[in-house]
Design a protein around this motif. Structure first.
Motif, short mmCIF file in Angstrom:
data_model
loop_
_atom_site.label_atom_id
_atom_site.label_comp_id
_atom_site.label_asym_id
_atom_site.label_seq_id
_atom_site.Cartn_x
_atom_site.Cartn_y
_atom_site.Cartn_z
N ARG A 143 0.83 -1.20 0.00
CA ARG A 143 0.00 0.00 0.00
C ARG A 143 0.87 1.26 0.00
O ARG A 143 0.55 2.24 -0.67
CB ARG A 143 -0.92 0.02 1.22
CG ARG A 143 -1.96 1.13 1.19
CD ARG A 143 -2.82 1.15 2.42
NE ARG A 143 -2.03 1.46 3.61
CZ ARG A 143 -2.55 1.67 4.81
NH1 ARG A 143 -3.86 1.56 5.00
NH2 ARG A 143 -1.78 1.95 5.85
N ASP A 144 1.98 1.21 0.73
CA ASP A 144 2.89 2.36 0.78
C ASP A 144 3.50 2.63 -0.60
O ASP A 144 3.61 3.79 -1.04
CB ASP A 144 3.98 2.11 1.81
CG ASP A 144 4.85 3.33 2.04
OD1 ASP A 144 4.29 4.42 2.26
OD2 ASP A 144 6.09 3.20 2.00
N ASN A 199 0.95 4.22 -2.89
CA ASN A 199 0.78 5.65 -2.60
C ASN A 199 1.88 6.49 -3.22
O ASN A 199 1.67 7.67 -3.55
CB ASN A 199 0.74 5.88 -1.09
CG ASN A 199 -0.53 5.35 -0.45
OD1 ASN A 199 -1.57 5.24 -1.10
ND2 ASN A 199 -0.46 5.03 0.83
N THR A 223 -1.57 1.43 -9.22
CA THR A 223 -2.41 0.62 -8.34
C THR A 223 -2.47 -0.84 -8.77
O THR A 223 -2.20 -1.76 -7.98
CB THR A 223 -3.83 1.20 -8.28
OG1 THR A 223 -3.75 2.56 -7.84
CG2 THR A 223 -4.69 0.41 -7.31
#
Length: 232
Positions: free
Chosen positions: A189-190, A193, A198
């Motif tokens: 997820r990091d 970001n 994605t």
């Protein structure tokens, strides 16, 4: 659509290092939780073999609680709830020594111990009563007969569900990201970001989880085959 996929940023040197760190942290979390779960599960299964009604009710209540309360709720209870009961000095020490990892290991280990205890208990109940009688006739105490005769056979019988729950434990480590543990899902997820890729990032994460899960199942299958050969 495939022409627009770009994995270069995902596998950039910095992000690749983060992925490797996430895998290592996940492996460590899996190991610590697994050791706690297996140790406690073995103790509970052994205690239930004593046929003590009080112990039976206590262990059954423990198993029922952990099998019916979501693991995420248990993680929150340990990390956000239990720490409020500790002295401020203890809270400060935990916060500076990886409290997220410690409580994640405890919560996952205690939860999965309920499942392992049922696996081991089923294996113990499948051992022939004659084995118990033979062990006691040799003069072995209950503890020694369980250690040297009954438990090894029970573990061999319980191996298939035992392996399945080990894979479940590994996959459930991803829930630890909810309390800030920098395991694989947190790392993925990091990176998402930072790169905004994605699909690519989560695809890589999915492949990592699939590869490790299949690897665990393969190792488990090999151990099961070896145990069957030794039992002959």
């Amino acid at each position: 659509m495939l022409a627009h996929l770009d994995f270069s940023s995902v596998f950039a040197a910095k992000n690749l290092q983060h992925l490797i760190w996430g895998v290592q942290y996940t492996a460590l979390l899996t190991l610590t939780s697994w050791v706690l779960a297996v140790a406690l599960g073995t103790v509970m299964a052994t205690l239930r073999s004593t046929d003590n009604p009080i112990i039976e009710r206590l262990v059954a209540s423990y198993v029922a609680y952990h099998q019916n309360v979501p693991m995420l709720a248990q993680l929150f209870l340990w990390y956000f709830g239990f720490t409020t009961l500790l002295p401020e000095s203890a809270q400060a020490w935990i916060n500076t020594h990886g409290g997220e990892f410690i409580f994640a290991s405890i919560a996952i280990g205690l939860c999965m111990a309920a499942y392992y205890s049922e696996d081991i208990r089923s294996g113990l109940r499948a051992v022939s009563p004659g084995q118990h009688e033979a062990a006691r006739s040799l003069g072995l105490s209950f503890a020694k007969s369980m250690r040297y005769v009954i438990l090894p056979q029970g573990f061999r019988i319980a191996m298939p569900p035992f392996i399945n729950h080990t894979v479940v434990l590994f996959k459930n480590t991803s829930l630890a990201m909810a309390i800030g543990v920098a395991e694989l899902t947190y790392t993925i997820r990091d990176i998402e970001n930072q790169t905004f890729r994605t699909f690519e990032v989560y695809l890589v994460g999915t492949v990592f989880y699939l590869a490790i899960s299949l690897g665990l199942m393969g190792v488990g299958a090999a151990i099961t085959r070896s145990a069957r050969i030794l039992a002959r």
